[in-house]
Design an enzyme around this catalytic site. Sequence first.
Site, PDB file in Angstrom:
ATOM      1  CG  HIS A  45     -19.615 -31.829  29.054  1.00  0.00           C
ATOM      2  ND1 HIS A  45     -19.747 -32.395  30.294  1.00  0.00           N
ATOM      3  CD2 HIS A  45     -20.509 -30.833  29.019  1.00  0.00           C
ATOM      4  CE1 HIS A  45     -20.685 -31.753  30.962  1.00  0.00           C
ATOM      5  NE2 HIS A  45     -21.162 -30.803  30.209  1.00  0.00           N
ATOM      6  CB  CYS A  46     -18.274 -37.462  28.126  1.00  0.00           C
ATOM      7  SG  CYS A  46     -19.703 -36.670  27.402  1.00  0.00           S
ATOM      8  CB  ILE A  47     -13.928 -39.588  28.549  1.00  0.00           C
ATOM      9  CG1 ILE A  47     -14.944 -40.150  27.541  1.00  0.00           C
ATOM     10  CG2 ILE A  47     -13.057 -40.730  29.028  1.00  0.00           C
ATOM     11  CD1 ILE A  47     -14.375 -40.599  26.268  1.00  0.00           C
ATOM     12  CB  ILE A  67     -16.490 -34.906  33.707  1.00  0.00           C
ATOM     13  CG1 ILE A  67     -15.561 -33.711  33.486  1.00  0.00           C
ATOM     14  CG2 ILE A  67     -17.616 -34.549  34.668  1.00  0.00           C
ATOM     15  CD1 ILE A  67     -16.209 -32.516  32.849  1.00  0.00           C
ATOM     16  CG  ASP A  68     -19.613 -38.243  32.067  1.00  0.00           C
ATOM     17  OD1 ASP A  68     -19.740 -37.083  32.509  1.00  0.00           O
ATOM     18  OD2 ASP A  68     -19.865 -38.548  30.893  1.00  0.00           O
TER      19      ASP A  68
END
Length: 439
Positions: free
Chosen positions: A272-274, A276-277
């Site tokens: 969910h993080c790398i 996208i963020d």
Amino acid sequence: MSEKGLLEKIESRKALVGIIGMGYVGLPLVRTFCGGGFRVLGYDIDPAKVRSLNAGKSYIEHIPSQMIAELVRSGRFRATSRASELRRCDAIIICVPTPLTKTRDPDMTYIIGTAETIRDNLRRGQLVVLESTTYPGTTREVVRPILEKSGLKAGRDFFLAFSPEREDPGRKDYVTETIPKVVGGMGTAARTLATALYGAVIKQVVPVSSCEVAEATKIVENVYRCVNIAMVNELKMLFDRMGIDVWEVIDAAKTKPFGFSAFYPGPGLGGHCIPIDPFYLSWKAREYHMPTRFIELAGEINTAMPHYVIERLARALSDRGKPLKGSRVLVLGLAYKKDIDDIRESPSIELIEILCERGATVDYNDPHVPTTHKQREHDLRLKSIPLTARTLASYDAVLISTDHSAYDYDFIVRHARLVVDTRNATANVRNGRSKIVKA
Ligand SMILES: NC(=O)c1ccc[n+]([C@@H]2O[C@H](COP(=O)([O-])OP(=O)(O)OC[C@H]3O[C@@H](n4cnc5c(N)ncnc54)[C@H](O)[C@@H]3O)[C@@H](O)[C@H]2O)c1
């Protein structure tokens, strides 16, 4: 309630903590605050999750049902989808998703929706903390104006802060309580209160001068990973041409006691993080007429990795006289990283889709993901097939996408005809190495 009154409630653990979003981030926080002596109200718009939690059932593999059941039984935790109950909370922590839209811009609908829900139930003296990963400026420019539409003012009537989540599902050496927590407040009162709240349950709190610094801190951590992973992914492709094993190089380089942190190549980015963020920051940077070239380049390299892996697989099959089209391929590991059950943005899904497009027949095995469920952009409708000697031998190639610890790699190599390994998971396999191709 005044700042002093709220501070006393927090310090005496009498404050009721509301956590919005009962997902991978929200649920570990429930455990942390309940464990620290607080009562917690979990709010989620998904009624199935609320029902499940109140029945003492977890839906996340590494959060045991028994723990949820005990918390519910003790009266310290309850879940609800009734927004009006948020009014009773002294502190409200927001842990809702922050994905990208189809055009890869920040999808702020969850944060906006949550802020509107809080606005309708806001009362004087509450502390509101945003934890969702987002671009610098979100708390001040997006959340604050929505909350102030209630007629209450941040810093005077209620307190607003940002504290990024640093959860790393599956990690055993650090848990929520032992991961230092960065806190930025809108004004000193908000910072003091948020520092006290987290300080009551987390070993180390790191107060910073503003919400923007706290927001930027989280993005920097993820950009750092994204860029470094892209670098080793690119080097993997180069070294492969040069006949050098990139994993052996990294293991040798990391013996240097300073100045080098090991990052490992893989089949692409997941989670969910790398993936996208960093694009939250790229989007915001446009407002300042600044290109974020490192982020864009890293994104380009990382998103090309699944295609590289399939090319390596196709070549390995071709070397054995088989075209990819019509071949049977078994993908090992659907989760985006080892030993967890989360398949969001998993490169395995893209590998499966490319393989299908290229005319291969594909199955998967994942001990943590017995069956696929519908996601925002994918619906594979597959079931994990059992990993037996017979099934392994029946595929033209076995593609290791996620290096789960539960796998017996000697067994896999022994029975498979060809193993394409994207994680160096077979590093310690002695026999049958001629069947292994690293990709
Ligand atoms: N998963 C991780 O490892 C991780 C790590 C660090 C940071 N984060 C960040 O934390 C945030 C949450 O991520 P997650 O992995 O917990 O997401 P998740 O999808 O697991 O959980 C989010 C929950 O929020 C609920 N929800 C959505 N809209 C809502 C609303 N308006 N009101 C109430 N509930 C709502 C959903 O039903 C879901 O249960 C994201 O910003 C993410 O980038 C995640």
